[in-house]
Design a protein around this motif. Structure first.
Motif, PDB file in Angstrom:
ATOM      1  N   LEU A 105      13.653   8.460  -5.144  1.00  0.00           N
ATOM      2  CA  LEU A 105      12.735   9.501  -5.507  1.00  0.00           C
ATOM      3  C   LEU A 105      12.218   8.500  -6.901  1.00  0.00           C
ATOM      4  CD1 LEU A 105      13.582  13.021  -4.948  1.00  0.00           C
ATOM      5  CD2 LEU A 105      11.860  11.908  -3.700  1.00  0.00           C
ATOM      6  N   VAL A 106      13.293   8.333  -7.829  1.00  0.00           N
ATOM      7  CA  VAL A 106      12.935   7.506  -8.847  1.00  0.00           C
ATOM      8  C   VAL A 106      11.979   6.228  -8.743  1.00  0.00           C
ATOM      9  CG1 VAL A 106      13.668   6.255 -10.916  1.00  0.00           C
ATOM     10  CG2 VAL A 106      15.001   8.586 -10.383  1.00  0.00           C
ATOM     11  N   GLY A 107      12.683   5.314  -7.727  1.00  0.00           N
ATOM     12  CA  GLY A 107      11.787   4.275  -7.319  1.00  0.00           C
ATOM     13  C   GLY A 107      10.370   4.285  -6.769  1.00  0.00           C
ATOM     14  N   THR A 108      10.213   5.331  -5.688  1.00  0.00           N
ATOM     15  CA  THR A 108       8.681   5.477  -5.142  1.00  0.00           C
ATOM     16  C   THR A 108       7.913   5.985  -6.146  1.00  0.00           C
ATOM     17  OG1 THR A 108       9.831   7.830  -4.359  1.00  0.00           O
ATOM     18  CG2 THR A 108       9.640   6.015  -3.049  1.00  0.00           C
ATOM     19  N   HIS A 109       8.481   7.078  -7.258  1.00  0.00           N
ATOM     20  CA  HIS A 109       7.608   7.473  -8.221  1.00  0.00           C
ATOM     21  C   HIS A 109       7.156   6.410  -9.105  1.00  0.00           C
ATOM     22  CE1 HIS A 109       8.470  11.533  -6.783  1.00  0.00           C
ATOM     23  NE2 HIS A 109       7.606  11.959  -7.568  1.00  0.00           N
ATOM     24  N   ALA A 110       8.143   5.523  -9.480  1.00  0.00           N
ATOM     25  CA  ALA A 110       7.878   4.445 -10.417  1.00  0.00           C
ATOM     26  C   ALA A 110       6.851   3.506  -9.727  1.00  0.00           C
ATOM     27  CB  ALA A 110       8.969   3.688 -10.742  1.00  0.00           C
ATOM     28  N   GLY A 186       6.467  -2.286   7.360  1.00  0.00           N
ATOM     29  CA  GLY A 186       5.197  -2.810   7.926  1.00  0.00           C
ATOM     30  C   GLY A 186       4.884  -1.945   9.156  1.00  0.00           C
ATOM     31  N   LEU A 187       5.738  -1.488   9.695  1.00  0.00           N
ATOM     32  CA  LEU A 187       5.344  -0.539  10.984  1.00  0.00           C
ATOM     33  C   LEU A 187       4.682   0.708  10.616  1.00  0.00           C
ATOM     34  CD1 LEU A 187       8.232  -1.453  13.321  1.00  0.00           C
ATOM     35  CD2 LEU A 187       5.766  -2.191  13.511  1.00  0.00           C
ATOM     36  N   HIS A 188       4.768   1.072   9.520  1.00  0.00           N
ATOM     37  CA  HIS A 188       4.182   2.368   9.169  1.00  0.00           C
ATOM     38  C   HIS A 188       2.519   2.104   8.747  1.00  0.00           C
ATOM     39  CE1 HIS A 188       8.050   4.099   8.894  1.00  0.00           C
ATOM     40  NE2 HIS A 188       7.504   5.191   8.882  1.00  0.00           N
ATOM     41  N   PHE A 189       2.118   0.775   8.465  1.00  0.00           N
ATOM     42  CA  PHE A 189       0.722   0.407   8.269  1.00  0.00           C
ATOM     43  C   PHE A 189       0.166   1.214   7.212  1.00  0.00           C
ATOM     44  CE2 PHE A 189       1.527   0.400  12.833  1.00  0.00           C
ATOM     45  CZ  PHE A 189       1.452  -0.965  13.085  1.00  0.00           C
ATOM     46  N   TYR A 190       0.739   1.315   5.993  1.00  0.00           N
ATOM     47  CA  TYR A 190       0.126   1.929   4.951  1.00  0.00           C
ATOM     48  C   TYR A 190      -0.507   0.879   4.041  1.00  0.00           C
ATOM     49  CZ  TYR A 190       2.982   6.193   5.758  1.00  0.00           C
ATOM     50  OH  TYR A 190       3.672   7.159   6.250  1.00  0.00           O
ATOM     51  N   SER A 191      -1.054   1.316   2.978  1.00  0.00           N
ATOM     52  CA  SER A 191      -1.940   0.349   2.006  1.00  0.00           C
ATOM     53  C   SER A 191      -0.637  -0.298   1.267  1.00  0.00           C
ATOM     54  CB  SER A 191      -2.658   1.416   1.057  1.00  0.00           C
ATOM     55  OG  SER A 191      -1.735   2.056   0.307  1.00  0.00           O
ATOM     56  N   LEU A 192      -0.866  -1.143   0.238  1.00  0.00           N
ATOM     57  CA  LEU A 192       0.138  -1.869  -0.528  1.00  0.00           C
ATOM     58  C   LEU A 192       0.903  -0.836  -1.220  1.00  0.00           C
ATOM     59  CD1 LEU A 192       1.429  -4.605  -1.422  1.00  0.00           C
ATOM     60  CD2 LEU A 192      -0.473  -4.526  -3.346  1.00  0.00           C
ATOM     61  N   LEU A 196       5.079  -0.496  -0.356  1.00  0.00           N
ATOM     62  CA  LEU A 196       6.093  -0.824  -1.379  1.00  0.00           C
ATOM     63  C   LEU A 196       6.953   0.520  -1.339  1.00  0.00           C
ATOM     64  CD1 LEU A 196       4.207  -2.849  -4.093  1.00  0.00           C
ATOM     65  CD2 LEU A 196       5.643  -3.526  -2.336  1.00  0.00           C
ATOM     66  N   MET A 197       6.428   1.528  -1.457  1.00  0.00           N
ATOM     67  CA  MET A 197       7.086   2.874  -1.566  1.00  0.00           C
ATOM     68  C   MET A 197       8.137   3.047  -0.343  1.00  0.00           C
ATOM     69  SD  MET A 197       4.921   5.667  -3.394  1.00  0.00           S
ATOM     70  CE  MET A 197       3.556   5.385  -2.619  1.00  0.00           C
ATOM     71  N   THR A 198       7.722   2.694   0.840  1.00  0.00           N
ATOM     72  CA  THR A 198       8.422   2.788   2.159  1.00  0.00           C
ATOM     73  C   THR A 198       9.459   1.698   2.259  1.00  0.00           C
ATOM     74  OG1 THR A 198       6.354   3.574   3.186  1.00  0.00           O
ATOM     75  CG2 THR A 198       8.081   2.876   4.623  1.00  0.00           C
ATOM     76  N   LEU A 199       8.966   0.221   1.795  1.00  0.00           N
ATOM     77  CA  LEU A 199       9.955  -0.570   1.700  1.00  0.00           C
ATOM     78  C   LEU A 199      11.110  -0.044   0.665  1.00  0.00           C
ATOM     79  CD1 LEU A 199      10.645  -3.584   1.807  1.00  0.00           C
ATOM     80  CD2 LEU A 199       9.294  -4.133  -0.222  1.00  0.00           C
ATOM     81  N   TRP A 200      10.870   0.329  -0.272  1.00  0.00           N
ATOM     82  CA  TRP A 200      11.945   0.829  -1.206  1.00  0.00           C
ATOM     83  C   TRP A 200      12.972   1.812  -0.768  1.00  0.00           C
ATOM     84  CZ3 TRP A 200      14.679  -0.348  -5.367  1.00  0.00           C
ATOM     85  CH2 TRP A 200      15.362   0.578  -5.777  1.00  0.00           C
ATOM     86  N   SER A 201      12.114   2.759   0.021  1.00  0.00           N
ATOM     87  CA  SER A 201      12.994   3.821   0.688  1.00  0.00           C
ATOM     88  C   SER A 201      13.833   3.344   1.647  1.00  0.00           C
ATOM     89  CB  SER A 201      12.008   5.042   1.313  1.00  0.00           C
ATOM     90  OG  SER A 201      11.360   5.683   0.221  1.00  0.00           O
ATOM     91  N   GLY A 202      13.389   2.429   2.497  1.00  0.00           N
ATOM     92  CA  GLY A 202      14.142   1.697   3.618  1.00  0.00           C
ATOM     93  C   GLY A 202      15.282   0.922   2.972  1.00  0.00           C
ATOM     94  N   PHE A 203      15.094   0.251   1.937  1.00  0.00           N
ATOM     95  CA  PHE A 203      16.180  -0.434   1.308  1.00  0.00           C
ATOM     96  C   PHE A 203      17.206   0.501   0.716  1.00  0.00           C
ATOM     97  CE2 PHE A 203      18.031  -2.812  -2.217  1.00  0.00           C
ATOM     98  CZ  PHE A 203      18.250  -4.156  -1.417  1.00  0.00           C
ATOM     99  N   VAL A 204      16.916   1.298   0.285  1.00  0.00           N
ATOM    100  CA  VAL A 204      17.827   2.611  -0.385  1.00  0.00           C
ATOM    101  C   VAL A 204      18.640   3.143   0.476  1.00  0.00           C
ATOM    102  CG1 VAL A 204      18.105   4.579  -1.451  1.00  0.00           C
ATOM    103  CG2 VAL A 204      16.660   2.906  -2.751  1.00  0.00           C
ATOM    104  N   TRP A 205      17.853   3.416   1.715  1.00  0.00           N
ATOM    105  CA  TRP A 205      18.678   4.076   2.867  1.00  0.00           C
ATOM    106  C   TRP A 205      19.637   3.086   3.697  1.00  0.00           C
ATOM    107  CZ3 TRP A 205      13.232   6.193   4.704  1.00  0.00           C
ATOM    108  CH2 TRP A 205      13.073   7.565   3.720  1.00  0.00           C
ATOM    109  N   ALA A 206      19.168   1.791   3.921  1.00  0.00           N
ATOM    110  CA  ALA A 206      19.980   1.017   4.350  1.00  0.00           C
ATOM    111  C   ALA A 206      21.376   0.617   3.452  1.00  0.00           C
ATOM    112  CB  ALA A 206      19.429  -0.442   4.577  1.00  0.00           C
TER     113      ALA A 206
END
Length: 238
Positions: A105-110, A186-192, A196-206
């Motif tokens: 949450l901190v990362g995605t809000h930032a 990439g497979l969620h097809f969002y804007s930049l 980046l927020m989805t990238l961060w979330s996936g990285f944290v969950w991994a």
């Protein structure tokens, strides 16, 4: 759960690719069938469930592939492959899950605030789910359950349990987590900013899976994150 995947690398990658192929094919077929004149067959409850629980139905081939090609040949149960807990382990998993949620949450809000400050904020309509706002009570409930239950469980199984665990054997923890999260975003097809927020979330969950050797912390953090999205959309717009 072992430190590396207990199945051959090629098997894990093959299951992920085929699972994602059938997942995307399900939604493509559903969109084609929903067009007129065939769309009438999806009116009411059938369509509500097929669309609302799309993540579940689209992931059924993945569940079969995991059982058939990863678990059964290696004489594994889902718990032993993807993590189980009890006693002190439950408290440890809870701690990892809370830490993952906080960092996420901190990362995605930032990222969100940074994108807004730079003038690159996502459109307000990105991720807007019309069913949650204008659908019937049944449609909204089915879609909400898809967000907070089916998506966290099945996406974590696919991207962290199968893909990350398989890549980790060849790449190591951080490169595998980054590669997995890039594909996930990439497979969620969002804007930049959304990417980046989805990238961060996936990285944290991994990394939560790496730290705990269980998918449960990532599933819990993913479910809370999605639940906050659903609650915000329903409370503000419905």
């Amino acid at each position: 759960t072992p430190a590396v995947a207990p199945w051959p690398f090629a098997d894990g990658i093959g299951v992920f690719v085929r699972g994602e192929f059938w997942n995307r094919s399900y939604f493509l077929v559903l969109v084609l069938v929903s067009a007129q004149p065939l769309g009438a067959v999806l009116d009411g409850l059938p369509g509500s469930l097929l669309f609302g629980w799309g993540t579940l139905f689209a992931s059924l081939p993945l569940l079969w592939l995991v059982g058939r090609h990863l678990l059964a040949p290696n004489r594994l149960r889902a718990g032993s492959a993807f993590g189980r807990t009890g006693g002190r382990g439950a408290r440890a998993l809870l701690a990892v899950g809370l830490a993952a949620l906080a960092v996420d949450l901190v990362g995605t809000h930032a990222i969100s605030w940074g994108a807004w400050w730079l003038g690159s904020a996502s459109s307000w309509a990105e991720g807007f789910d019309e069913t949650l706002v204008w659908g019937t009570g049944l449609e909204a409930a089915a879609t909400g359950l898809d967000y907070v239950l089916w998506a966290p469980v099945l996406e974590e199984l696919s991207f962290r349990g199968v893909l990350y665990f398989s890549l980790r054997k060849r790449l190591g923890p951080v490169p595998a987590a980054l590669t997995t999260s890039l594909l996930f975003a990439g497979l969620h097809f969002y804007s930049l900013p959304g990417f980046l927020m989805t990238l961060w979330s996936g990285f944290v969950w991994a990394l939560a899976f790496e730290r705990s050797r269980s998918l449960l912390p990532g599933i819990a953090a993913h479910a809370v994150y999605n639940g906050l999205f659903v609650a915000g959309l329903v409370l503000v717009y419905r």
